[in-house]
Design a protein around this motif. Sequence first.
Motif, mmCIF file in Angstrom:
data_model
loop_
_atom_site.group_PDB
_atom_site.id
_atom_site.type_symbol
_atom_site.label_atom_id
_atom_site.label_comp_id
_atom_site.label_asym_id
_atom_site.label_seq_id
_atom_site.Cartn_x
_atom_site.Cartn_y
_atom_site.Cartn_z
ATOM 1 N N CYS A 38 7.929 3.533 -17.771
ATOM 2 C CA CYS A 38 8.865 2.809 -17.127
ATOM 3 C C CYS A 38 10.300 3.550 -17.359
ATOM 4 O O CYS A 38 10.448 4.536 -18.510
ATOM 5 N N THR A 40 12.977 2.719 -18.653
ATOM 6 C CA THR A 40 13.648 2.606 -20.140
ATOM 7 C C THR A 40 13.080 3.572 -21.092
ATOM 8 O O THR A 40 13.480 3.945 -21.902
ATOM 9 N N HIS A 60 5.825 -0.045 -22.884
ATOM 10 C CA HIS A 60 6.058 -1.557 -23.018
ATOM 11 C C HIS A 60 5.356 -2.259 -21.904
ATOM 12 O O HIS A 60 6.030 -3.284 -21.335
ATOM 13 N N CYS A 147 6.515 -4.706 -16.818
ATOM 14 C CA CYS A 147 8.018 -4.690 -16.970
ATOM 15 C C CYS A 147 8.699 -4.273 -15.486
ATOM 16 O O CYS A 147 9.520 -5.304 -15.219
HETATM 17 ZN ZN LIG Z 1 10.423 -1.469 -18.617
#
Ligand SMILES: [Zn+2]
Length: 327
Positions: A38, A40, A60, A147
């Motif tokens: 991701c 992030t 995640h 996510c």
């Molecule tokens: Zn994420």
Amino acid sequence: MHAMVLHALRTPLEWTELPDPRPGPGQIRLQVSVCGVCRTDLHVVDGELPDPRIPIIPGHEIVGRIDLVGDGVDGLRVGERVGVPWLGHTDGVCPYCVSGEENLCDHPLFTGFTRDGGYASHVIADARFTFPLGDVGEDSALAPLLCAGLIGWRSLRIAGAAKRIGMYGFGAAAHILAQVAVWQGRQVYAFTRPGDATSKAFACSLGAVWAGGSDDTPPAPLDAAIIFAPVGDLVPAALRAVRKGGRVVCAGIHMSDIPSFPYSILWEERQLVSVANLTRLDGLDFLTLAPSIGIKVKTTPYALKDANQALADLRAGRFEGAAVLTI
Ligand SMILES: [Zn+2]
Ligand SMILES: [Zn+2]
């Protein structure tokens, strides 16, 4: 166990052998099958988020099977396939948790940021913050839902009943959300990097009625827009693209500074809001609905040891859809 570990901010992840973790009370251990990559994770590696825990195992969007169950865990059994998302733990007692806004908890733990994540052979998870995934669907297609799909889903909900909806940044989240929005009967307007013909064609192949550069004006004013790209310059661009009373939703956890802009583009009751994290209810709603939508998740697989390459390719926009690490 082994993992790709971030030992210091702004350095490559390192292959590391670690003692096998044991689940504590209320926890489970997963043998990880696939972990999505991701944006992030890039912000974690780059040190762009406050109060990181270092060293940390990122990741995640985890899909795996339970191989150990700690004391006091109800309703989960060894061998069951589950997903582990970004929200890894909450205190359950702060004003936000009590009022149903656990995404804003005062004392949260985030998977792959403040507790170890899924760039690893095994991960410990708080059993209450995992999602049973059943046995329908491939692990690699499910991981990005945890996510990109979930945050996108929350963003779409917060965008409201918009018929004409813009999506700025057509990566992992938008390619899933475009399909959800089309399924809901909305019209999707995709905004890509200027000149990125491949992404425009990709967006149209997923049902977008229009695709253009982020500096283009859409053919009709939008009811709402969601900004997935971490680029502050897109905020005034999106405000200019929405109609009177329209809403602009910032879906990312980090964004470059937003330039100053004339009040006239916010005037007339346009709204600018952000989305933070997810609640377990978001996850249950979305993961229950997802199979009936028939979402086609486009994934690019990498071996766990190639996690740094996956991150570099994400940073450079070298693939469509989502990257996943196969463990
Ligand atoms: Zn994420
Ligand atoms: Zn709380």
